[in-house]
Design a protein around this motif. Structure first.
Motif, PDB file in Angstrom:
ATOM      1  N   GLU A   2       0.355   0.002  -3.012  1.00  0.00           N
ATOM      2  CA  GLU A   2       1.704   0.036  -2.696  1.00  0.00           C
ATOM      3  C   GLU A   2       2.085  -1.252  -2.165  1.00  0.00           C
ATOM      4  O   GLU A   2       1.532  -1.640  -0.883  1.00  0.00           O
ATOM      5  CB  GLU A   2       2.065   1.292  -1.708  1.00  0.00           C
ATOM      6  N   THR A   3       3.112  -1.750  -2.477  1.00  0.00           N
ATOM      7  CA  THR A   3       3.554  -3.187  -1.984  1.00  0.00           C
ATOM      8  C   THR A   3       5.073  -3.261  -1.308  1.00  0.00           C
ATOM      9  O   THR A   3       5.225  -4.059  -0.976  1.00  0.00           O
ATOM     10  CB  THR A   3       3.583  -4.068  -3.175  1.00  0.00           C
ATOM     11  N   ALA A  26      -1.639   6.621   3.133  1.00  0.00           N
ATOM     12  CA  ALA A  26      -2.812   7.141   3.437  1.00  0.00           C
ATOM     13  C   ALA A  26      -2.445   8.416   4.355  1.00  0.00           C
ATOM     14  O   ALA A  26      -1.048   8.446   5.096  1.00  0.00           O
ATOM     15  CB  ALA A  26      -3.668   6.216   4.385  1.00  0.00           C
ATOM     16  N   SER A  27      -3.391   9.201   4.440  1.00  0.00           N
ATOM     17  CA  SER A  27      -2.865  10.411   5.211  1.00  0.00           C
ATOM     18  C   SER A  27      -2.998  10.374   6.687  1.00  0.00           C
ATOM     19  O   SER A  27      -3.554   9.372   7.304  1.00  0.00           O
ATOM     20  CB  SER A  27      -4.104  11.601   5.155  1.00  0.00           C
ATOM     21  N   LYS A 156      -1.865  -5.789   6.863  1.00  0.00           N
ATOM     22  CA  LYS A 156      -2.394  -5.890   5.437  1.00  0.00           C
ATOM     23  C   LYS A 156      -4.065  -5.525   5.223  1.00  0.00           C
ATOM     24  O   LYS A 156      -4.252  -4.897   4.478  1.00  0.00           O
ATOM     25  CB  LYS A 156      -1.910  -7.113   4.991  1.00  0.00           C
ATOM     26  N   GLY A 157      -4.317  -6.067   6.089  1.00  0.00           N
ATOM     27  CA  GLY A 157      -6.061  -5.588   6.016  1.00  0.00           C
ATOM     28  C   GLY A 157      -6.425  -4.191   6.245  1.00  0.00           C
ATOM     29  O   GLY A 157      -7.286  -3.666   5.559  1.00  0.00           O
ATOM     30  N   LEU A 158      -5.515  -3.440   7.051  1.00  0.00           N
ATOM     31  CA  LEU A 158      -5.539  -2.193   7.089  1.00  0.00           C
ATOM     32  C   LEU A 158      -5.167  -1.345   5.821  1.00  0.00           C
ATOM     33  O   LEU A 158      -5.655  -0.549   5.137  1.00  0.00           O
ATOM     34  CB  LEU A 158      -4.579  -1.445   8.290  1.00  0.00           C
ATOM     35  N   PHE A 162      -7.330   1.280   3.286  1.00  0.00           N
ATOM     36  CA  PHE A 162      -6.765   2.597   2.756  1.00  0.00           C
ATOM     37  C   PHE A 162      -7.009   2.667   1.324  1.00  0.00           C
ATOM     38  O   PHE A 162      -7.146   3.451   0.584  1.00  0.00           O
ATOM     39  CB  PHE A 162      -5.354   2.963   3.111  1.00  0.00           C
ATOM     40  N   GLU A 163      -6.684   1.347   0.539  1.00  0.00           N
ATOM     41  CA  GLU A 163      -6.900   1.273  -0.926  1.00  0.00           C
ATOM     42  C   GLU A 163      -8.140   1.586  -1.423  1.00  0.00           C
ATOM     43  O   GLU A 163      -8.511   2.121  -2.477  1.00  0.00           O
ATOM     44  CB  GLU A 163      -6.369  -0.160  -1.091  1.00  0.00           C
ATOM     45  N   THR A 164      -9.217   0.892  -0.671  1.00  0.00           N
ATOM     46  CA  THR A 164     -10.790   1.235  -1.111  1.00  0.00           C
ATOM     47  C   THR A 164     -11.048   2.651  -0.962  1.00  0.00           C
ATOM     48  O   THR A 164     -11.906   3.248  -1.420  1.00  0.00           O
ATOM     49  CB  THR A 164     -11.507   0.424  -0.339  1.00  0.00           C
TER      50      THR A 164
END
Length: 166
Positions: A2-3, A26-27, A156-158, A162-164
């Motif tokens: 999501e961007t 993310a939840s 952005k690191g967080l 969540f993407e992984t």
């Protein structure tokens, strides 16, 4: 990934505060864990290429997190959080103070007072952060040190964490 996730960053000089509102794809339980568990915090709390390294952490009212942001050349910037209020999966409050490796505060730097709230909005989790300083001079110093850029990089690191997990 999501961007178009919301990230508001508002500096209110009159009230010596920064207000950050950030959405995560993310939840709520996953976002809460990312903000409250040392092993996950260390994966994202510092702006790349810096790394966060927790020396000790007790996430409880009256507890403390002592950590360093470690640069690519090994330089260290130490801070501690003193947790003052925790309502699980809803809100926590803490002070944040620059210090040395033994948690001795750095003179003339003061502390930031964080109020971090979590809420679900559909499939997203919103983190609403209010950060107050004791003086306008302290607030301006932290902003000049690159807080907005560093915190944006950490967010952005967080997102990548969540993407992984998807």
């Amino acid at each position: 990934m999501e961007t178009n996730l919301l990230m508001d960053f508002i500096v209110d000089k009159e009230n010596k505060t920064v207000h950050v509102k950030r959405e995560f794809d993310a939840s709520l339980p996953n976002v809460w864990s990312a903000w409250t568990e040392a092993e996950i915090l260390d994966l994202w709390w510092a702006p790349a290429p810096w790394k966060s390294q927790t020396k000790s952490m007790e996430f409880k009212e009256g507890g403390r997190r002592l950590y360093a942001m470690v640069g690519p050349d090994g330089q260290e910037g130490w801070s501690f959080f003193d947790y003052t209020s925790i309502t699980p999966k809803t809100n926590f409050k803490h002070s944040s103070t620059f210090c040395d490796a033994d948690a001795n505060p750095i003179p003339d730097m003061g502390s930031s007072y964080w109020d971090v709230s979590f809420s679900e909005q559909g499939d997203l989790t919103v983190v609403d952060i209010k950060i107050k300083r004791d003086s306008l001079a302290e607030l301006e110093k932290v902003i000049e040190m690159g807080f907005k850029e560093g915190f944006t990089s950490a967010m952005k690191g967080l997102d990548k964490i969540f993407e992984t997990k998807k």
